[in-house]
Design a protein around this motif. Structure first.
Motif, mmCIF file in Angstrom:
data_model
loop_
_atom_site.group_PDB
_atom_site.id
_atom_site.type_symbol
_atom_site.label_atom_id
_atom_site.label_comp_id
_atom_site.label_asym_id
_atom_site.label_seq_id
_atom_site.Cartn_x
_atom_site.Cartn_y
_atom_site.Cartn_z
ATOM 1 N N LEU A 45 0.829 -1.207 0.000
ATOM 2 C CA LEU A 45 0.000 0.000 0.000
ATOM 3 C C LEU A 45 0.863 1.258 0.000
ATOM 4 O O LEU A 45 0.560 2.239 -0.674
ATOM 5 N N PHE A 46 1.955 1.221 0.757
ATOM 6 C CA PHE A 46 2.853 2.377 0.811
ATOM 7 C C PHE A 46 3.466 2.642 -0.555
ATOM 8 O O PHE A 46 3.627 3.794 -0.981
ATOM 9 N N HIS A 47 3.810 1.574 -1.261
ATOM 10 C CA HIS A 47 4.371 1.724 -2.605
ATOM 11 C C HIS A 47 3.379 2.426 -3.532
ATOM 12 O O HIS A 47 3.769 3.185 -4.423
ATOM 13 N N SER A 50 2.169 6.021 -0.686
ATOM 14 C CA SER A 50 3.131 6.673 0.223
ATOM 15 C C SER A 50 2.503 7.061 1.560
ATOM 16 O O SER A 50 2.923 8.022 2.206
ATOM 17 N N ARG A 51 1.523 6.298 2.001
ATOM 18 C CA ARG A 51 0.885 6.564 3.287
ATOM 19 C C ARG A 51 1.230 5.446 4.270
ATOM 20 O O ARG A 51 1.422 4.302 3.886
ATOM 21 N N GLN A 67 7.941 8.244 10.103
ATOM 22 C CA GLN A 67 7.364 6.945 9.778
ATOM 23 C C GLN A 67 7.412 6.682 8.274
ATOM 24 O O GLN A 67 7.678 5.558 7.830
ATOM 25 N N ILE A 68 7.157 7.717 7.484
ATOM 26 C CA ILE A 68 7.231 7.577 6.022
ATOM 27 C C ILE A 68 8.651 7.170 5.616
ATOM 28 O O ILE A 68 8.853 6.320 4.736
ATOM 29 N N LEU A 74 12.190 0.289 4.538
ATOM 30 C CA LEU A 74 11.757 -1.103 4.598
ATOM 31 C C LEU A 74 11.351 -1.624 3.226
ATOM 32 O O LEU A 74 11.665 -2.768 2.870
ATOM 33 N N LEU A 75 10.656 -0.802 2.460
ATOM 34 C CA LEU A 75 10.232 -1.224 1.122
ATOM 35 C C LEU A 75 11.443 -1.525 0.254
ATOM 36 O O LEU A 75 11.486 -2.542 -0.457
#
Length: 347
Positions: A45-47, A50-51, A67-68, A74-75
Motif C-alpha cells: 500500500l505504501f508503494h 506513500s501513506r 514513519q514515512i 523497509l520497502l
C-alpha cells in the motif's frame, strides 16, 4: 456472504461499523494474515500511495514524516532482499536490521504493531535450517507459541494462519459456513449467537486469534510431536525441567516445522526449527531428551545424546535415568490407550 468469506480468507474489505475493532492497521482494512504478511500488505500500500498505517502512532513516538522514512527504507530492503521474508522471524530480523537507528522504544513498538517477535540470539545461532529431508511431506509456519500450549518436553500445540495458501485450501466447508454465520451474528450485534458459533469453530480444530494490532485471524490447530526424541514425562524425574527447557526455546516464537506425517494419536510429527535453530538437536545437546532410536536413526542425534551423557548434562546427571518409553509401559495413560484402541473402553 462473499464479503464475509473474504474477511477471513485473504482478500481485503472494510468492516461494518458494528464489527469495527478499536484500532486497525492498513487504513482500517482487515486482512487474513499474520504479522509478517500484514507488514507486506502495508508495504504494498505504501508503494502505491506513500501513506503509513494510521494506528501505528499509538505504538511509536515519532512524526508521520519519520514513519514515512521508515517505510521507504523497509520497502527498499524488502525488494532488495535475496530471499524476501516468508515468516515472522525473518520479517522481524529485516525490520531490526533496517530500522536499527530509530531507538529501542520505537523499534519495539513497530514490532508490537505487527505482532512480530523479537528474535532471540543464542550460542546455537550458527545452525541453519536445512533443505527438506527425505520423507518431509510439507512445511508449517506457525503463529507465536503460547506457553500454556506446551504439554511436555517433546510436544506442544501450534496454530497456523489460514492466510497460508495450503491452509486456506484445507478449510472444511462447515468451518467456512460457521465463519460466515459468526460474522453476520456480530454484525447484527447478536453476540450470544456469535459466541456459540465460535465454540463450533474451536471444536472443529480452528481458533480466532487477535493480533496485538487488533487484526483478527482464523488459525488451524495442530498438535505437534517432535520427531526422533523422547523427553521424560512430566511425572518422571526431570520431566518438568524438560518441559520448561522446551518452553524457554519456543514460547512466544514463530516456528518452522517440517512435517513427516501423523502418528497413531493424531499428532503431527515433524522437525522443529526456531530462528534457524534445530530444536530436537538442541534438546539432545542439553540433555533434555533421549534419542528415540526406534523411530529415528539419525547419527547426529545419537552423537548429541552421547556427548550430553558424557558431560552429565540435564537428565544425565540423574543417578539412574529411566527411558520414557519403558516408564510409560509401567504407567499407561488411559487417554492414550483409548486413542490407540477405542474398543478397550466401550461399554
Amino acid at each position: 456472504m462473499g464479503n464475509a468469506l473474504r474477511f477471513f480468507y485473504g482478500s481485503c474489505q472494510r468492516q461494518t461499523a458494528a464489527d469495527e475493532p478499536q484500532e486497525l492497521g492498513s487504513h482500517g482494512v482487515v486482512t487474513e494474515t499474520a504479522g509478517f504478511s500484514a507488514l507486506a500488505q502495508d508495504l504494498r500500500l505504501f508503494h502505491t500511495n506513500s501513506r503509513v498505517p494510521p494506528g501505528l502512532s499509538r505504538y511509536v513516538n515519532s512524526s508521520e514524516k519519520a514513519q514515512i522514512n521508515w517505510y521507504s527504507k523497509l520497502l527498499k530492503a524488502w525488494n532488495e532482499a535475496r530471499t524476501p521474508p516468508k515468516q515472522a522471524e525473518a520479517a522481524a530480523r529485516l525490520v531490526i536490521q533496517t530500522l536499527q537507528n530509530i531507538g529501542k522504544a520505537n523499534l519495539e513498538g513497530f514490532l508490537a504493531f505487527y505482532g512480530l517477535p523479537v528474535p532471540q540470539t543464542t550460542e546455537e545461532d550458527t545452525d541453519v535450517t536445512p533443505p527438506w529431508a527425505e520423507g518431509v511431506q510439507f512445511e508449517l509456519l506457525t503463529l507465536p507459541i503460547d506457553e500454556w500450549a506446551i504439554g511436555d518436553g517433546d510436544g506442544f500445540t501450534a496454530y497456523v494462519s489460514t492466510g497460508e495458501q495450503m491452509e486456506s485450501n484445507l478449510i472444511p466447508q462447515e468451518v467456512k459456513n460457521a465463519v460466515i454465520r459468526r460474522h453476520n451474528a456480530r454484525a447484527a450485534k447478536d453476540f450470544k449467537q456469535a459466541k456459540l458459533i465460535k465454540k463450533e469453530v474451536i471444536a472443529a480444530g480452528y481458533r480466532f486469534i487477535t493480533l496485538p494490532n487488533q487484526k483478527e485471524i482464523l488459525a488451524h490447530k495442530y498438535r505437534i510431536r517432535l520427531r526422533g526424541v523422547d523427553a521424560p514425562e512430566c511425572k518422571m524425574p526431570y520431566g518438568e525441567e524438560a518441559k520448561q527447557a522446551l518452553a524457554k526455546m519456543i514460547k512466544g516464537k514463530c516456528l518452522q516445522i517440517h512435517v513427516y506425517g501423523v502418528d497413531k494419536y493424531g499428532r503431527t510429527v515433524g522437525d522443529v526449527y526456531c530462528n534457524g535453530i534445530f530444536i530436537q538437536e538442541l534438546l539432545l545437546r542439553r540433555g533434555c531428551a533421549w534419542h528415540y532410536k526406534a523411530f529415528d536413526a539419525r547419527p547426529e542425534f545419537a552423537e548429541s545424546e552421547k556427548k550430553a551423557r558424557a558431560d552429565r548434562r540435564g537428565l544425565w546427571a540423574l543417578p539412574n535415568p529411566e527411558e520414557p518409553w519403558v516408564w510409560k509401559k509401567k504407567n499407561p495413560n488411559p487417554r492414550e490407550t483409548l486413542q490407540k484402541n477405542p474398543s478397550v473402553y466401550r461399554m
